[in-house]
Structure formats: structure tokens, C-alpha cells
Design a protein around this motif. Structure first.
Motif, short mmCIF file in Angstrom:
data_model
loop_
_atom_site.label_atom_id
_atom_site.label_comp_id
_atom_site.label_asym_id
_atom_site.label_seq_id
_atom_site.Cartn_x
_atom_site.Cartn_y
_atom_site.Cartn_z
N ALA A 48 -19.58 20.36 -39.60
CA ALA A 48 -20.86 21.06 -39.75
C ALA A 48 -20.73 22.53 -39.36
CB ALA A 48 -21.93 20.39 -38.90
N GLY A 49 -19.72 22.83 -38.54
CA GLY A 49 -19.53 24.21 -38.10
C GLY A 49 -18.40 24.31 -37.11
N ILE A 50 -18.23 25.53 -36.61
CA ILE A 50 -17.23 25.79 -35.59
C ILE A 50 -17.81 26.83 -34.63
CG2 ILE A 50 -16.02 27.59 -36.89
CD1 ILE A 50 -13.36 26.36 -35.75
N LEU A 51 -17.51 26.68 -33.38
CA LEU A 51 -17.96 27.64 -32.37
C LEU A 51 -16.72 28.12 -31.62
CD1 LEU A 51 -20.62 28.85 -31.03
CD2 LEU A 51 -20.11 27.23 -29.18
N THR A 52 -16.50 29.41 -31.63
CA THR A 52 -15.34 29.99 -30.97
C THR A 52 -15.78 30.82 -29.77
OG1 THR A 52 -15.33 32.05 -32.23
CG2 THR A 52 -14.19 30.15 -33.22
N GLU A 53 -14.79 31.21 -28.99
CA GLU A 53 -15.08 32.10 -27.86
C GLU A 53 -15.76 33.37 -28.34
OE1 GLU A 53 -11.21 31.25 -25.06
OE2 GLU A 53 -10.93 32.26 -26.98
N ARG A 54 -15.31 33.90 -29.46
CA ARG A 54 -15.92 35.13 -29.99
C ARG A 54 -17.39 34.92 -30.34
NH1 ARG A 54 -12.11 37.74 -34.53
NH2 ARG A 54 -10.99 35.80 -34.67
N ASP A 55 -17.72 33.73 -30.85
CA ASP A 55 -19.12 33.43 -31.18
C ASP A 55 -19.98 33.40 -29.93
OD1 ASP A 55 -18.44 33.13 -33.91
OD2 ASP A 55 -17.93 31.02 -33.59
N VAL A 56 -19.44 32.87 -28.85
CA VAL A 56 -20.18 32.83 -27.59
C VAL A 56 -20.41 34.25 -27.07
CG1 VAL A 56 -20.14 32.06 -25.18
CG2 VAL A 56 -19.35 30.51 -27.00
N VAL A 57 -19.39 35.08 -27.14
CA VAL A 57 -19.53 36.48 -26.69
C VAL A 57 -20.59 37.19 -27.54
CG1 VAL A 57 -18.36 38.71 -26.53
CG2 VAL A 57 -17.23 36.64 -25.70
N ALA A 58 -20.56 36.98 -28.85
CA ALA A 58 -21.56 37.61 -29.73
C ALA A 58 -22.96 37.13 -29.39
CB ALA A 58 -21.22 37.32 -31.19
N ALA A 59 -23.11 35.83 -29.10
CA ALA A 59 -24.42 35.28 -28.75
C ALA A 59 -24.90 35.86 -27.42
CB ALA A 59 -24.36 33.76 -28.68
#
Length: 150
Positions: A48-59
Motif C-alpha cells: 500500500a505504501g512505503i515510509l522511509t526515514e526521509r519521509d519522517v523528516v519531511a513530515a
């Protein structure tokens, strides 16, 4: 060398999480497993998706610490770039380079069967180059170790 070779060596275990979980849960998985990405799967193991460290930083940048209590589905990358087991290392390295992706979930018949990282790809690519160099050296020195004189 193919994705299958990578998975056969490193294993097929993938850290996954439900799309209804909150970002805090995913961050805990990233930290506890010392990984850079967690794959979000639905009830039938479809990606359904992927969550990376970069996504957490962006959030964190966009929403502040409140993002930790947001559902993963609000911050995950839903347009996941994936690969198949029969793809070559060169194929996945090209996808990773073009899409700026460091992790590619591996799919088979629409289901998650593994994950490869840029580190996995580089490690196997280097090993293939080293093996080729050894074969060339063996050929130049003669197949039985004797020096070939021209």
C-alpha cells in the motif's frame, strides 16, 4: 546477478506495518530494526505504501512533532517503485537512480516477497565486478595457473 540472488543471501523478511498505524509506530520499527524503510501492506500482503526515514523528516518539517500521531497513510509514499525477483542488479540500480529510491520492495503476483536496498545492490554489483576481474586474471595467467607467453 538477479534480485533472487540478493534475497537468497540476505533473506526475504521485510518489516511491515498496517496503513492505519500511526507514524510513531513506524518510527519505533525503523529504530528497533535499524532499517531505513518500512513497507505498508494491506490485509492481503499487497503493497500500500512505503515510509522511509526521509519521509519522517519531511513530515516533521511540515507538521512538527504532531506528525508522530498522524496515520501513516497521511505521510507515506503511496506511489511505490518496486521490482521483481527476475530483475538484474543493473535494472534495480537504474530504477533506484532514476526514482531516487533507496529501497525497492520486491513483488511476486502482486504480493510482497522481499525488499532490496541500494546497499544490497551496490554490494552485489561490486562482488560481480571483483569476480569478473578474478576470472580475467585467471584467463590471462592460463587456466591452470601457468603463465601464457605470447
Amino acid at each position: 546477478m538477479s534480485v533472487t540472488a540478493i534475497l537468497n543471501e540476505k533473506g526475504r523478511q521485510v518489516t511491515t506495518i498496517d496503513p492505519g498505524a500511526v507514524v510513531r509506530d513506524a518510527v519505533r520499527l525503523l529504530h528497533e530494526n535499524r532499517i531505513g524503510a518500512v513497507v505498508i501492506v494491506d490485509a492481503d500482503d499487497s503493497i500500500a505504501g512505503i515510509l522511509t526515514e526521509r519521509d519522517v523528516v519531511a513530515a516533521m518539517d511540515r507538521f512538527g512533532a504532531d506528525c508522530l500521531n498522524m496515520p501513516i497513510s497521511a505521510v507515506m509514499w503511496s506511489k511505490v517503485h518496486s521490482c521483481t525477483e527476475n530483475m538484474s542488479i543493473n535494472d534495480i540500480m537504474e530504477i533506484m537512480n532514476n526514482m531516487r529510491a533507496r529501497h525497492l520492495p520486491v513483488e511476486k503476483n502482486g504480493r510482497l516477497v522481499g525488499i532490496v536496498s541500494i546497499g544490497d545492490a551496490v554490494r552485489h554489483h561490486i562482488r560481480a565486478i571483483e569476480n569478473e576481474a578474478e576470472q580475467i586474471k585467471a584467463y590471462i595467467s592460463g587456466h591452470d595457473g601457468a603463465v601464457v607467453h605470447l
